[in-house]
Write a protein that holds these residues in place. Structure first.
Motif, short mmCIF file in Angstrom:
data_model
loop_
_atom_site.label_atom_id
_atom_site.label_comp_id
_atom_site.label_asym_id
_atom_site.label_seq_id
_atom_site.Cartn_x
_atom_site.Cartn_y
_atom_site.Cartn_z
N HIS A 52 1.08 -1.19 -0.15
CA HIS A 52 0.02 -0.04 0.02
C HIS A 52 0.77 1.32 0.07
O HIS A 52 1.74 1.55 1.17
N CYS A 53 1.10 1.65 -1.17
CA CYS A 53 1.99 2.85 -1.32
C CYS A 53 1.04 4.28 -1.05
O CYS A 53 0.45 4.62 -1.77
N ARG A 54 1.54 4.93 -0.13
CA ARG A 54 0.91 6.20 0.39
C ARG A 54 2.00 6.96 1.13
O ARG A 54 2.67 6.65 1.68
N ASN A 55 1.53 8.37 1.03
CA ASN A 55 2.29 9.33 1.50
C ASN A 55 1.18 10.31 2.36
O ASN A 55 -0.01 10.04 1.97
N GLU A 58 -0.41 11.95 -0.70
CA GLU A 58 -0.94 11.12 -1.80
C GLU A 58 -1.00 9.56 -1.65
O GLU A 58 -0.03 9.09 -0.78
N ASP A 59 -2.08 8.98 -2.03
CA ASP A 59 -2.17 7.45 -1.70
C ASP A 59 -2.00 6.84 -3.49
O ASP A 59 -3.08 6.86 -4.23
N LYS A 60 -1.17 6.36 -3.62
CA LYS A 60 -0.94 5.29 -5.05
C LYS A 60 -1.62 3.94 -5.10
O LYS A 60 -1.86 3.44 -6.13
N PHE A 73 7.19 3.46 -9.13
CA PHE A 73 6.57 4.92 -9.27
C PHE A 73 7.66 5.91 -9.03
O PHE A 73 8.82 5.80 -8.64
N PHE A 75 8.25 9.96 -7.96
CA PHE A 75 7.97 11.47 -6.94
C PHE A 75 8.97 12.22 -7.12
O PHE A 75 9.85 11.93 -7.37
N TYR A 85 7.57 7.22 1.62
CA TYR A 85 6.91 6.08 1.20
C TYR A 85 7.49 5.22 1.81
O TYR A 85 7.57 4.80 2.98
#
Length: 131
Positions: A52-55, A58-60, A73, A75, A85
């Motif tokens: 689960h890639c999120r910052n 931003e949620d990827k 990804f 950024f 991340y």
């Protein structure tokens, strides 16, 4: 004649500042430096890796990686260098850290630990799982 000297000095200083900014940006020393993260599923058990890639901003999304699969990804590190991340600015975007700067950050995920691969082919840098 004085205005020509002022124009020359202004142009020279502008050129030097621009050149320094390009050098620092290419080395990852400036905020907003571009990053490319690649994550490989290298789980020995051949299990599916769920990411689960999120910052904060931003949620990827959630991704499932089969054995040997990868996800990538891109950024830019934010101004305060708080972008997180799997990338930590104080570790991966700091010339003084023991692992150095990466602009292409390649991660191999194993059961014991996530490891950032080294571009020179040396031993990867492995980090304990966060509890």
């Amino acid at each position: 004649m004085a205005s020509r000297n002022h124009n020359f000095i202004f142009m020279l200083i502008s050129f030097l500042i621009l050149h320094a900014m390009i050098l620092f940006a290419s080395a990852g020393w400036l905020p907003f430096s571009a990053k490319h993260v690649i994550i490989f599923n290298k789980l020995v058990t051949r299990a599916t890796l769920v990411l689960h890639c999120r910052n904060k901003g931003e949620d990827k999304g959630v991704f499932s990686l089969g054995p040997g699969d990868s996800f990538d990804f891109r950024f830019r590190v934010n101004l305060r260098k708080t972008t997180v991340y799997i990338h930590l600015a104080d570790r991966d975007d700091n010339p003084k850290s023991k692992v150095g700067i990466c602009s292409e950050c390649i991660w191999s995920i194993y059961e014991p630990a996530p490891c950032r691969d080294r571009r020179d082919g040396g031993q990867p840098y492995c980090f304990p799982w966060a509890s």
